[in-house]
Design a protein around this motif. Structure first.
Motif, PDB file in Angstrom:
ATOM      1  N   GLU A  24       0.834  -1.207   0.000  1.00  0.00           N
ATOM      2  CA  GLU A  24       0.000   0.000   0.000  1.00  0.00           C
ATOM      3  C   GLU A  24       0.870   1.258   0.000  1.00  0.00           C
ATOM      4  O   GLU A  24       0.419   2.317  -0.397  1.00  0.00           O
ATOM      5  CB  GLU A  24      -0.938  -0.018   1.206  1.00  0.00           C
ATOM      6  CG  GLU A  24      -1.972  -1.128   1.125  1.00  0.00           C
ATOM      7  CD  GLU A  24      -2.880  -1.205   2.337  1.00  0.00           C
ATOM      8  OE1 GLU A  24      -2.852  -0.304   3.200  1.00  0.00           O
ATOM      9  OE2 GLU A  24      -3.638  -2.190   2.422  1.00  0.00           O
ATOM     10  N   LYS A  25       2.125   1.119   0.407  1.00  0.00           N
ATOM     11  CA  LYS A  25       3.037   2.272   0.482  1.00  0.00           C
ATOM     12  C   LYS A  25       3.798   2.490  -0.824  1.00  0.00           C
ATOM     13  O   LYS A  25       3.857   3.601  -1.332  1.00  0.00           O
ATOM     14  CB  LYS A  25       4.024   2.067   1.632  1.00  0.00           C
ATOM     15  CG  LYS A  25       5.011   3.190   1.811  1.00  0.00           C
ATOM     16  CD  LYS A  25       5.929   2.915   2.990  1.00  0.00           C
ATOM     17  CE  LYS A  25       6.968   4.001   3.142  1.00  0.00           C
ATOM     18  NZ  LYS A  25       7.915   3.697   4.223  1.00  0.00           N
ATOM     19  N   THR A  26       4.408   1.430  -1.367  1.00  0.00           N
ATOM     20  CA  THR A  26       5.281   1.583  -2.531  1.00  0.00           C
ATOM     21  C   THR A  26       4.663   1.102  -3.835  1.00  0.00           C
ATOM     22  O   THR A  26       5.175   1.412  -4.908  1.00  0.00           O
ATOM     23  CB  THR A  26       6.591   0.794  -2.327  1.00  0.00           C
ATOM     24  OG1 THR A  26       6.281  -0.608  -2.306  1.00  0.00           O
ATOM     25  CG2 THR A  26       7.296   1.214  -1.055  1.00  0.00           C
ATOM     26  N   GLY A  40      12.477  -3.941   0.935  1.00  0.00           N
ATOM     27  CA  GLY A  40      12.459  -4.054   2.395  1.00  0.00           C
ATOM     28  C   GLY A  40      11.221  -3.445   3.022  1.00  0.00           C
ATOM     29  O   GLY A  40      11.106  -3.359   4.240  1.00  0.00           O
ATOM     30  N   ASP A  41      10.294  -3.037   2.181  1.00  0.00           N
ATOM     31  CA  ASP A  41       9.056  -2.415   2.660  1.00  0.00           C
ATOM     32  C   ASP A  41       8.189  -3.437   3.401  1.00  0.00           C
ATOM     33  O   ASP A  41       7.857  -4.478   2.859  1.00  0.00           O
ATOM     34  CB  ASP A  41       8.281  -1.855   1.461  1.00  0.00           C
ATOM     35  CG  ASP A  41       6.885  -1.402   1.816  1.00  0.00           C
ATOM     36  OD1 ASP A  41       6.716  -0.771   2.877  1.00  0.00           O
ATOM     37  OD2 ASP A  41       5.959  -1.681   1.037  1.00  0.00           O
ATOM     38  N   GLY A  42       7.867  -3.139   4.642  1.00  0.00           N
ATOM     39  CA  GLY A  42       7.034  -4.035   5.437  1.00  0.00           C
ATOM     40  C   GLY A  42       5.648  -3.462   5.695  1.00  0.00           C
ATOM     41  O   GLY A  42       4.959  -3.895   6.606  1.00  0.00           O
ATOM     42  N   SER A  43       5.225  -2.467   4.898  1.00  0.00           N
ATOM     43  CA  SER A  43       3.908  -1.853   5.103  1.00  0.00           C
ATOM     44  C   SER A  43       2.800  -2.838   4.751  1.00  0.00           C
ATOM     45  O   SER A  43       3.043  -3.875   4.147  1.00  0.00           O
ATOM     46  CB  SER A  43       3.793  -0.585   4.250  1.00  0.00           C
ATOM     47  OG  SER A  43       3.733  -0.913   2.888  1.00  0.00           O
ATOM     48  N   PRO A  44       1.559  -2.515   5.110  1.00  0.00           N
ATOM     49  CA  PRO A  44       0.434  -3.416   4.795  1.00  0.00           C
ATOM     50  C   PRO A  44       0.366  -3.741   3.310  1.00  0.00           C
ATOM     51  O   PRO A  44       0.706  -2.926   2.457  1.00  0.00           O
ATOM     52  CB  PRO A  44      -0.791  -2.608   5.237  1.00  0.00           C
ATOM     53  CG  PRO A  44      -0.272  -1.675   6.271  1.00  0.00           C
ATOM     54  CD  PRO A  44       1.127  -1.321   5.824  1.00  0.00           C
ATOM     55  N   LYS A  45      -0.095  -4.944   3.018  1.00  0.00           N
ATOM     56  CA  LYS A  45      -0.190  -5.433   1.640  1.00  0.00           C
ATOM     57  C   LYS A  45      -1.637  -5.795   1.314  1.00  0.00           C
ATOM     58  O   LYS A  45      -2.380  -6.242   2.170  1.00  0.00           O
ATOM     59  CB  LYS A  45       0.670  -6.692   1.459  1.00  0.00           C
ATOM     60  CG  LYS A  45       2.106  -6.592   1.941  1.00  0.00           C
ATOM     61  CD  LYS A  45       2.965  -5.821   0.981  1.00  0.00           C
ATOM     62  CE  LYS A  45       4.429  -5.847   1.344  1.00  0.00           C
ATOM     63  NZ  LYS A  45       4.829  -4.911   2.352  1.00  0.00           N
TER      64      LYS A  45
END
Length: 133
Positions: A24-26, A40-45
């Motif tokens: 949702e971020k990248t 390395g993005d660990g934001s919600p998916k």
């Protein structure tokens, strides 16, 4: 308790679907699904169904026994590096390809080969493969 990503992956394959996770971020898509994206993005998916269409960038075959006994009946087989039209890179078995070295050389010289997902069953397990489009 929610299903694991691994169980969901195989359940979706069994239904003929390729489902990745989109950050949702990248906006990065991971496939097979992963909690952390390539950066390395660990934001919600959010789950996103992929087209299953792409290009095989490289096709080869194995000379050694398969890495898992489940694949003994498939061997020898072709495998390749596929770039899905959504930009995701994945490796998989390539069905419908003659693994003769001369044929593989022709595929290499022709450049990327259009492919589509070809989900196959191996001893009751759905496995992602691709076939020429």
């Amino acid at each position: 308790m929610p299903d694991s990503m691994i169980k969901s992956y195989y359940d979706n394959l069994k239904q003929g679907k390729l489902v990745g996770l989109k950050s949702e971020k990248t906006g990065e898509i991971t496939f097979p699904p992963s909690a952390v994206g390539p950066s390395g993005d660990g934001s919600p998916k959010t789950p996103v169904e992929l087209s299953g269409r792409g290009e095989a960038l490289f096709v080869s075959h194995s000379m050694a026994p398969p890495p898992n006994p489940l694949f003994n009946d498939l061997a020898p087989y072709a495998y390749g590096h596929v770039k899905l039209e959504e930009g995701v890179f994945v490796e998989g078995i390539i069905t419908g390809v003659d693994i003769d070295p001369a044929n593989l050389q022709k595929i290499f010289e022709a450049g990327p080969m259009p492919v589509v997902a070809d989900i196959i069953e191996v001893e009751g397990l759905s496995i992602l493969a691709f076939k020429p489009a």
